[in-house]
Scaffold this active site. Structure first.
Site, short mmCIF file in Angstrom:
data_model
loop_
_atom_site.label_atom_id
_atom_site.label_comp_id
_atom_site.label_asym_id
_atom_site.label_seq_id
_atom_site.Cartn_x
_atom_site.Cartn_y
_atom_site.Cartn_z
N HIS A 8 -19.50 53.54 44.36
CA HIS A 8 -18.44 53.17 45.30
C HIS A 8 -17.37 52.27 44.67
O HIS A 8 -16.61 51.62 45.38
CB HIS A 8 -19.03 52.46 46.53
CG HIS A 8 -19.79 53.38 47.44
ND1 HIS A 8 -20.60 52.95 48.46
CD2 HIS A 8 -19.87 54.75 47.46
CE1 HIS A 8 -21.14 53.99 49.08
NE2 HIS A 8 -20.72 55.09 48.49
N ASN A 40 -23.09 49.14 45.56
CA ASN A 40 -22.47 47.81 45.63
C ASN A 40 -21.27 47.71 44.71
O ASN A 40 -21.26 48.27 43.61
CB ASN A 40 -23.49 46.74 45.27
CG ASN A 40 -24.64 46.71 46.24
OD1 ASN A 40 -24.55 47.27 47.33
ND2 ASN A 40 -25.75 46.09 45.85
N TYR A 81 -10.25 42.30 50.03
CA TYR A 81 -10.92 42.54 48.75
C TYR A 81 -10.69 41.42 47.75
O TYR A 81 -11.56 41.15 46.92
CB TYR A 81 -10.52 43.92 48.19
CG TYR A 81 -11.24 45.02 48.94
CD1 TYR A 81 -12.61 45.22 48.77
CD2 TYR A 81 -10.57 45.81 49.87
CE1 TYR A 81 -13.29 46.18 49.49
CE2 TYR A 81 -11.24 46.78 50.59
CZ TYR A 81 -12.61 46.97 50.40
OH TYR A 81 -13.28 47.92 51.12
N CYS A 100 0.78 46.97 36.58
CA CYS A 100 -0.37 47.66 36.00
C CYS A 100 -0.41 47.41 34.49
O CYS A 100 0.60 47.67 33.81
CB CYS A 100 -0.26 49.16 36.28
SG CYS A 100 -1.46 50.15 35.36
N ARG A 135 -13.41 39.06 48.53
CA ARG A 135 -14.71 39.54 48.03
C ARG A 135 -14.81 39.32 46.51
O ARG A 135 -15.83 38.92 46.00
CB ARG A 135 -14.89 41.04 48.31
CG ARG A 135 -14.68 41.50 49.73
CD ARG A 135 -15.95 41.42 50.52
NE ARG A 135 -16.21 40.06 50.98
CZ ARG A 135 -15.53 39.45 51.96
NH1 ARG A 135 -14.55 40.06 52.59
NH2 ARG A 135 -15.84 38.22 52.29
#
Ligand code: APR
Length: 234
Positions: A109, A92, A56, A136, A59
């Protein structure tokens, strides 16, 4: 037949293909060489976080080198110009619809540019990598962030809002999706059930092509522009 006022549009990886982002199930698809369950499940993240986070992170980084194409721009034009209700539901996780200017849209998603904290449940805008286990921003806990992506076996986002829009839709249009993944693949049947006309714009007939009133075959950059022009009278 009732006039078209309310429109729901479902988009999939095919609308971003001409921007240079690989689809999932094509010959050069993202899942080629990876089994879905090795990447896109909560179990995969627990078992092999390096593989999943690296996938990821790559991506997310790839978004910097792509641009919205004519199909994204046409939908943004429709969003801006359409007086009735309109909702673009995208499967997407890229950000090309919003970069083209679409506003009435949601990511069912999840999104690459968002990180989800497994400790506090907070979501943070995220452009960087996650592989090094950053803290975080919401709760400060280190190492708890995961991609804010709906993995297989998890509930897609905003389903109630989507169902309500499908119930009210006069027209449902599916663009660039193979119809292989539920619940999105079932939206055409829901929309039909509530009386919507249905149209598919795709490079190949999808798994559920027979559910649509009309299917047009071709690249999104051509078909979506033609369809939007016909609706807006352009
Ligand atoms: N124009 C229109 N359609 C295209 C184009 C194009 N230029 N290029 C490819 N397509 C079509 C393909 O024919 C195919 O039907 O887009 C579809 C892409 O299908 P998938 O790769 O299965 O992508 P998608 O349907 O979005 O996948 C659904 O599955 O892996 C999960 O969560 C992931 O959101 C994704 C979901």
């Amino acid at each position: 037949m009732r006039p078209i006022e309310n429109i729901v549009i479902l988009t999939g990886a095919g609308i971003s293909a001409e921007s240079g982002l690989a689809t999932f199930r094509g010959p050069d698809g993202l899942w080629e060489g990876h089994r879905v369950e090795d990447i896109c499940t909560p179990e995969a993240l627990a078992r092999d976080p390096v593989l999943v986070q690296t996938f990821y992170d790559a991506r997310r980084a790839a978004l910097a080198s792509v641009e919205p194409n004519a199909a994204h721009r046409a939908l943004a034009r429709l969003d801006a110009g359409w007086k009735g209700e309109l909702l673009i539901v995208t499967q997407n996780v890229d950000d090309l619809h919003e970069r083209a200017g679409a506003q009435r849209m949601l990511h069912m998603h999840g999104e690459l540019k968002s990180a989800l904290c497994r400790r506090c449940g907070g979501r943070s805008e995220w452009m960087d990598t996650l592989i090094d286990g950053p803290a975080c921003p919401a709760c400060g806990a280190p190492g708890g962030l995961r991609p804010d992506i709906v993995f297989f076996g998890e509930m897609p986002y905003q389903m109630e809002r989507i169902e309500a829009a499908l119930e009210d839709a006069d027209l449902f249009v599916s663009i660039g999706t193979s119809g292989a993944v539920y619940p999105a693949a079932g939206f055409v049947q829901t929309a039909r059930h509530y009386g919507a006309r249905t149209l598919e714009l795709n490079l190949d007939p999808s798994a559920g092509s027979h559910f649509f009133d009309k299917t047009r075959i071709g690249p999104a950059s051509r078909l979506v522009v033609q369809w939007v022009d016909s609706l807006l009278g352009g």
